[in-house]
Design an enzyme around this catalytic site. Structure first.
Site, PDB file in Angstrom:
ATOM      1  N   ASP A 168      -0.595  26.454  -2.094  1.00 56.45           N
ATOM      2  CA  ASP A 168       0.265  25.295  -1.873  1.00 56.45           C
ATOM      3  C   ASP A 168      -0.646  24.069  -1.814  1.00 56.45           C
ATOM      4  O   ASP A 168      -1.867  24.173  -1.806  1.00 56.45           O
ATOM      5  CB  ASP A 168       1.105  25.456  -0.593  1.00 56.45           C
ATOM      6  CG  ASP A 168       2.327  24.538  -0.616  1.00 56.45           C
ATOM      7  OD1 ASP A 168       2.398  23.638  -1.485  1.00 56.45           O
ATOM      8  OD2 ASP A 168       3.227  24.696   0.225  1.00 56.45           O
TER       9      ASP A 168
HETATM   10  C1  BGC Z   1       5.291  22.156  -0.708  1.00 55.70           C
HETATM   11  C2  BGC Z   1       5.586  23.063  -1.867  1.00 55.70           C
HETATM   12  C3  BGC Z   1       5.672  22.246  -3.133  1.00 55.70           C
HETATM   13  C4  BGC Z   1       4.388  21.483  -3.313  1.00 55.70           C
HETATM   14  C5  BGC Z   1       4.364  20.658  -4.578  1.00 55.70           C
HETATM   15  C6  BGC Z   1       4.101  21.244  -0.981  1.00 55.70           C
HETATM   16  O1  BGC Z   1       3.965  20.285  -0.007  1.00 55.70           O
HETATM   17  O2  BGC Z   1       5.071  22.934   0.438  1.00 55.70           O
HETATM   18  O3  BGC Z   1       6.775  23.754  -1.648  1.00 55.70           O
HETATM   19  O4  BGC Z   1       5.941  23.065  -4.213  1.00 55.70           O
HETATM   20  O5  BGC Z   1       4.216  20.619  -2.221  1.00 55.70           O
HETATM   21  O6  BGC Z   1       5.237  19.609  -4.499  1.00 55.70           O
END
Ligand code: BGC
Length: 741
Positions: free
Chosen positions: A280
């Site tokens: 993530d």
């Molecule tokens: C979130 C993810 C997301 C990623 C990209 C992160 O902060 O936890 O779910 O896919 O950002 O936007």
């Protein structure tokens, strides 16, 4: 024919292409493939483009902030995406295309209901179709990969990200996760409009303590295997999902992003996953913040060994991977394997053959009228009608000239309709409830009354004097949900309960519509309103769908995918709980009768009351009534390892056509470990004409009867199983059968 390298020959098998390409790559190019960038890490566009040209970036994430979904929509610059791709394909040494990822969570330019609402539809086919439309639209704008479906089981709805989940139940989440995956990925991944899906967040993010986003979680191994991992396993084994995203949080001492157990033992060795894992946003760096590694280099070592193929945002991999391999801390073979996973998906997606978007040609795929009509229908299908004394739908002659007042904070709200993870839709294309009623005024012949002040007392006063009935529009802003904004008080925002009370005192008939990301308890509506409708943040067409439902053009066919607590002190509350060691019996009917109308009483006395929610999982009303009869188990005893079947007759006993969701629950009351008091094992959503009957059946096989022990070993135990069929999770398990030894 010109001599092209094997990896560029589309007629070659994917694995041969992967090996050929890998054999030509330098360490720097391999690390490049393992690096995803949002661009912001570079001082200028020129520097960013130079990095692509040098093969230092394998993927682009189309977001500008670490909490992309909660950021204002800016749209996608498709011309620029094509230009970046051209640099990767035509100017980098090996011409490996970028894979562009973005959060396409609930629709794209045509915004669909939030995932929690989609789960409420109990309609995997519709959910699949909705994901398909999203894939068509986003691929038309250069997106090859979505960071969805999110399949974190959530039993603490204070968590803002509950809106992205598929609810509290592993079976429902499995069905929805597989449907979404199939919708995004389509039937042939090489087609231009099929994209890669990503199961996230692996694993346990939904159990962040207290529902506080980014906090650590504590999950027993039993719960991990029997609840949390189930939808992920289904997405991998049944859905053939291409990618997995790790989660931010630490679970019991091991951050997910460096969990050998999750990423290697379970995912790859256990389930045979051969796609790639992306971290993530910054979650690799977070391993150091959790204190579970000596330093940044040690973090990278751990994440490589566990199996994180790609780092979301360019941060630590480019700094340490080569060094770790040179020092013998990480075998070259591990890095090669991680790169293989990424290349495999790029080949499977046909990116080498079709790296660019034909912008003009694909523009026709954006906001097609049929897509807009479909999300409008879907929004209605997701809505949960929690109370109705027969006032809804508003139909017939009584409507002519009926003076309907709209009051409340959601009357003119626009952005929230799209939900917190709307990254592709334009707010100006959404309709407010006010506008949707205005549009409908002529068609249905009512007279709309909306005070031009935002002050509720003025609105209510006007309604009291001028209206025949009131529609009270309450709810929460989408900014109260999504990533980061968790709430401590699980109830309607400030003053809205008072507003409902004020509406009640007018003495006019009233309907409460709750437009929110979570099913917030609305006791005043439950006790006094003529109807209560949960519309969710149902996408760009929410408001029109509310009108469709209120005037009977559409049915609200949703059922709660998560238990609605009576009181926030009950959280976490979910139907599939363990049977408590001690139970103080209580008369549920008496309890319900006594609490009605007693808003000021904290009805949480003894054990029974702790467990009684405002609305159970699976609950929702229809515009007609249904009855079940002839509920029968095929066998009273089955051989060890055998299957059983339960059949039932569903009848629409009302006087209009309608839809219901029949649910089947099972319990294994005596077992080597304690099991939930009941678990959903099947559901059937069906529409019947007035008076129509249909026989339905549920298979009871290994998936329903089996369970994991705390070591992750699967068992089916001989002995008694209890079964119940009904319309929500409150059903009695009044049948049983035995599995012989
Ligand atoms: C979130 C993810 C997301 C990623 C990209 C992160 O902060 O936890 O779910 O896919 O950002 O936007």
């Amino acid at each position: 024919m010109e001599n092209i390298p094997l990896y560029k020959d589309a007629s070659q098998p994917v694995e041969a292409r992967v090996e050929d390409l890998l054999s030509r790559m330098t360490m720097e190019e391999k690390i490049g493939q393992m690096t995803q960038s949002y661009g912001g890490e570079y001082a200028s566009e020129e520097e960013y483009v130079a990095a692509i040209r040098a093969g230092k970036i394998g993927s682009r994430i189309g977001c500008d902030t670490p909490w992309a979904g909660s950021a204002p929509v800016k749209g996608i610059n498709v011309v620029q995406s094509n230009a970046h791709q051209k640099v990767a394909v035509e100017e980098s040494r090996l011409g490996i295309p970028l894979i562009n990822g973005r959060d396409i969570i609930h629709g794209h330019r045509t915004v669909a209901p939030i995932p929690l609402a989609q789960a409420a539809s109990f309609d995997p086919e519709e959910v699949k179709a909705s994901a398909r439309t999203a894939a068509i639209e986003c691929s038309a704008q250069s997106i090859h990969w979505t960071f969805a479906p999110m399949m974190d089981i959530c039993r603490n709805p204070r968590w803002g990200r509950v809106i992205e989940t598929l609810g509290e139940d592993p079976y429902l989440a499995e069905e929805m996760a597989v449907a979404m995956t199939q919708g995004f990925q389509g039937d042939d991944q090489t087609k231009e409009d099929c994209i890669a899906a990503c199961a996230k967040h692996f694993a346990g993010y939904g159990y962040c303590e207290g529902g506080r986003d980014y906090d650590a979680s504590e999950i027993s191994r039993g719960t991990l295997h029997n609840v949390v991992l189930r939808p992920f396993k289904a997405a991998v084994t049944r859905g053939k999902i291409s990618t997995i995203m790790t989660s931010f949080q630490d679970n019991g001492g091991t951050p997910s992003s460096s969990s050998n157990f999750l990423l290697r033992e379970m995912l790859r060795e256990g389930w045979g996953f051969d796609g790639f894992v992306v971290s993530d946003w910054g979650s690799i760096q977070q391993v150091e913040l959790w204190g579970a590694a000596q330093d940044k280099k040690d973090v990278v070592r751990k994440c490589l060994l566990s199996g994180v193929n790609m780092e979301m945002i360019n941060n630590l991999y480019p700094k340490y991977v080569a060094e770790l391999v040179a020092e013998g801390e990480v075998p070259q073979q591990i890095v090669d394997d991680l790169v293989r996973g990424i290349l495999r998906i790029k080949f499977r997606l046909g990116l080498f053959e079709k790296p660019y978007v034909d912008i003009e040609e694909r523009a026709k795929d954006i906001r097609k009228p049929e897509a807009i009509a479909a999300v409008r229908k879907q929004a209605a299908n997701c809505m949960v009608l929690a109370e109705n004394n027969g006032i809804l739908p508003l139909e017939g002659d009584a409507l002519k000239g009926l003076r309907i007042a709209l009051v409340g904070p959601m009357v003119n709200e626009r952005r929230s309709m799209g939900g917190a993870w709307n990254t592709g839709g334009f707010t100006e294309e959404f309709t407010t409830i006010h506008e949707a009623f205005k549009e409908a005024e002529k068609k249905y012949g009512f007279k709309l009354i909306v005070h031009d002040s935002e002050l509720w007392d003025a609105q209510v006063r006007t309604a009291a004097f001028l209206a025949d009935m009131i529609i009270c529009c309450v709810g929460e802003h989408c900014d109260m949900t999504g990533e980061m904004p968790s709430i401590s008080k699980y109830r309607l925002p400030l003053g809205q309960d008072d507003l409902i009370e004020a509406v009640r005192t007018t003495g006019k008939p009233f309907v409460v519509v709750c437009t929110s990301g979570r099913p917030l308890p609305v006791p005043g509506a439950r006790d006094f309103a003529d109807a209560l409708l949960y519309s969710w943040h149902g996408g760009g067409e929410t408001a029109r769908a509310i009108v469709d439902v209120i005037f009977g053009e559409a049915e609200p066919t949703g059922r709660f995918p998560i238990t609605v607590p009576e009181h926030e002190g009950q959280i976490p509350i979910y139907y599939g709980r363990k049977i408590p060691g001690k139970v103080v019996e209580c008369n549920k009917d008496r309890f319900n009768k006594e609490r009605k109308g007693q808003l000021d009483k904290p009805w949480i006395y003894g054990s029974y009351e702790y467990f009684l929610p405002m609305y159970p999982f699976g609950y929702g009303l229809s515009y007609t009534e249904f009855a079940l009869s002839d509920i029968k188990l095929a066998s009273a005893e089955i051989p060890y390892g055998g299957t059983n079947k339960v059949t039932a007759v569903v009848e629409n006993i009302g006087n209009r056509a309608g839809t219901t969701v029949v649910q089947c629950y099972l319990a294994d009351p005596r077992c080597m470990i304690s099991r939930p008091c009941k678990e959903l094992i099947g559901f059937k959503k069906l529409r019947l004409e007035a008076g129509e009957k249909r026989e339905i059946e549920f298979e009871i096989g290994e998936p329903a009867m089996g369970f994991y022990d705390e070591n992750g070993v699967r068992h089916v135990e001989a002995g008694e199983f209890k079964i119940g069929v009904g319309f929500d999770s409150d059903v009695e398990l009044d049948m049983s059968f035995t599995m012989a030894k």
